[in-house]
Design an enzyme around this catalytic site. Structure first.
Site, PDB file in Angstrom:
ATOM      1  N   SER A 227       0.858  -1.190   0.000  1.00 12.72           N
ATOM      2  CA  SER A 227       0.000   0.000   0.000  1.00 12.72           C
ATOM      3  C   SER A 227       0.887   1.230   0.000  1.00 12.72           C
ATOM      4  CB  SER A 227      -0.914  -0.004   1.229  1.00 12.72           C
ATOM      5  OG  SER A 227      -0.134  -0.091   2.409  1.00 12.72           O
ATOM      6  N   GLY A 229      -0.470   4.743  -0.040  1.00 14.16           N
ATOM      7  CA  GLY A 229      -1.301   5.938   0.108  1.00 14.16           C
ATOM      8  C   GLY A 229      -1.962   6.327  -1.206  1.00 14.16           C
ATOM      9  N   ALA A 230      -1.875   7.636  -1.534  1.00 12.53           N
ATOM     10  CA  ALA A 230      -2.544   8.135  -2.745  1.00 12.53           C
ATOM     11  C   ALA A 230      -1.929   7.561  -4.023  1.00 12.53           C
ATOM     12  CB  ALA A 230      -2.475   9.657  -2.768  1.00 12.53           C
ATOM     13  N   GLY A 232      -1.494   4.503  -4.482  1.00  9.96           N
ATOM     14  CA  GLY A 232      -2.293   3.307  -4.750  1.00  9.96           C
ATOM     15  C   GLY A 232      -1.685   2.036  -4.201  1.00  9.96           C
ATOM     16  N   GLY A 258      -4.929   1.020   5.620  1.00  4.08           N
ATOM     17  CA  GLY A 258      -4.205  -0.213   5.277  1.00  4.08           C
ATOM     18  C   GLY A 258      -4.936  -1.448   5.786  1.00  4.08           C
ATOM     19  N   ASP A 259      -5.520  -1.351   6.974  1.00 10.09           N
ATOM     20  CA  ASP A 259      -6.273  -2.481   7.535  1.00 10.09           C
ATOM     21  C   ASP A 259      -7.499  -2.768   6.664  1.00 10.09           C
ATOM     22  OD1 ASP A 259      -4.417  -2.053   9.542  1.00 10.09           O
ATOM     23  OD2 ASP A 259      -5.810  -0.949  10.805  1.00 10.09           O
TER      24      ASP A 259
HETATM   25  O1  F6P Z   1       0.400  -2.509  15.963  1.00 10.71           O
HETATM   26  P1  F6P Z   1       0.977  -1.220  15.493  1.00 10.71           P
HETATM   27  O2  F6P Z   1       1.907  -1.370  14.332  1.00 10.71           O
HETATM   28  O3  F6P Z   1       1.566  -0.408  16.613  1.00 10.71           O
HETATM   29  O4  F6P Z   1      -0.213  -0.359  14.887  1.00 10.71           O
HETATM   30  C1  F6P Z   1      -1.327  -0.049  15.667  1.00 10.71           C
HETATM   31  C2  F6P Z   1      -2.098   1.035  15.021  1.00 10.71           C
HETATM   32  O5  F6P Z   1      -2.406   0.656  13.699  1.00 10.71           O
HETATM   33  C3  F6P Z   1      -3.789   0.853  13.433  1.00 10.71           C
HETATM   34  O6  F6P Z   1      -4.431  -0.394  13.476  1.00 10.71           O
HETATM   35  C4  F6P Z   1      -3.957   1.462  12.072  1.00 10.71           C
HETATM   36  O7  F6P Z   1      -3.374   0.611  11.104  1.00 10.71           O
HETATM   37  C5  F6P Z   1      -4.302   1.718  14.566  1.00 10.71           C
HETATM   38  O8  F6P Z   1      -5.645   1.480  14.842  1.00 10.71           O
HETATM   39  C6  F6P Z   1      -3.400   1.322  15.711  1.00 10.71           C
HETATM   40  O9  F6P Z   1      -3.283   2.329  16.665  1.00 10.71           O
END
Ligand code: F6P
Length: 326
Positions: A227, A229-230, A232, A258-259
């Site tokens: 991923s 961002g913009a 793509g 990303g999730d």
């Molecule tokens: O587990 P990591 O890499 O610290 O990321 C956690 C963060 O990532 C996210 O899931 C976003 O991708 C947030 O909700 C969360 O705070």
């Protein structure tokens, strides 16, 4: 109901999202709004999978001292709560979202996981993998590793999932990403910065990013997803090499995009959508996510339009692909 999925969130978080005009470091800042939500990569993936119609079981670790927000969120969403409680508090991560779209993430280490808690997780995983009914069709492991969980331990989870004959989709970074790949992860999704770290480079764009993604796939990963961002998404997988560029949207908060991509792409694969339709849906939903706090909403009024405006192309054949996943 679509395919059941098991999601492992080893290091969930309460996300405190703070909207403010402009961050002035070292000064008193006034917020416009704040929002506290059960989150972390695995929890966010679970939200999107549920919104797309999947039955989701979420396991991993939650600190028992502050699990109320999570319990209520899982009940509202209809996610089966199989998270193991451990002593202490789940971390709170702060997301500072400025008016120009810039987001500053401040993420904590997470609650300490000891050997006993780890064995409980292995037991829970094995029970789910061998269940006679409701066995998952795929397992997602997403997020960083809390203190006490080494990359090798993540590798052990991936190996167990693969030995049970199920796909393991892993979204993590650094040494944990290396361990997941070595253990046979089916799919990985670094962002462009995480891919650069994996490739041992300071930054990657254009052709260099594509070349690094190819190396990732050649490291024996069935689905390499990047991923950016913009810029793509790159998806190099069993269905060929694909790229998708989302429509321009007004970015309010990029956290969770990303999730959203991971969950929606897995949805497309499980539902056996064509690669172009799966990638179009996932990229458009990820763009939808940045318009507000939280993950992408497939019920957004203009979601079909966002899919239509997403440009999907095949990189190894050069033809432009059309069609949207309803
Ligand atoms: O587990 P990591 O890499 O610290 O990321 C956690 C963060 O990532 C996210 O899931 C976003 O991708 C947030 O909700 C969360 O705070």
């Amino acid at each position: 109901m679509m395919a059941p999925v098991l999601v492992l969130s080893l290091n969930p978080a309460l996300d405190l999202s703070v909207g403010l005009e402009r961050l002035a470091p070292g000064r008193v800042n006034r917020t416009r709004e704040t929002h506290l939500e059960a989150a972390g990569k695995g929890v966010n993936v679970a939200r999107v999978l549920v919104a797309l119609g999947h039955r989701v079981t979420l396991s991993g670790f939650l600190g028992s001292d502050n699990d109320g927000v999570f319990r209520r969120a899982f009940e509202t969403l209809g996610v089966e709560d199989a998270c193991l409680r451990v002593p202490g508090e789940t971390r709170t991560n702060v997301k500072l979202a400025e008016d120009d779209g810039r987001v500053t993430d401040i993420n904590g280490p997470g609650v300490i996981i000891d050997a006993e808690a780890w064995l409980r997780l292995i037991g829970e995983l094995e029970r789910r993998l061998t269940a006679s009914t409701g066995r998952p069709r795929a397992v997602v492991i997403a997020g960083s590793l809390p203190p006490g969980v080494t990359p090798d331990k993540l590798g052990e989870l991936v190996s167990r999932v693969r030995q049970a004959g199920l796909p393991a989709w892993v979204d993590t970074s650094g040494p944990a990403l290396d361990a997941a790949i070595a253990a046979g992860a089916t799919a990985v999704k670094p962002n462009e910065h995480e891919l650069a770290v994996w490739a041992g480079q300071s930054a990657l764009d254009g052709a260099a990013r594509h070349a690094a993604a190819r190396r990732l796939r050649d490291a024996d990963v069935e689905e390499a997803v990047v991923s950016a961002g913009a810029d793509g998404v790159l998806w190099l997988g069993r269905g060929g090499d694909w790229q998708a560029v989302p429509p321009r949207v007004a970015a309010v908060n990029t956290v969770g995009a990303g999730d959203t991509l991971v969950a929606a792409l897995l949805h497309g694969v499980l539902e056996e959508a064509s690669p172009d339709a799966a990638l179009r849906l996932a990229t458009a939903l990820s763009a939808e996510a940045v318009r507000h706090v939280g993950v992408g909403r497939p019920d957004a009024a203009d979601f079909s339009e966002l899919q239509r405006q997403t440009r999907v192309s095949r990189l190894d054949e050069g033809d432009d692909a059309g069609g949207a996943l309803a």
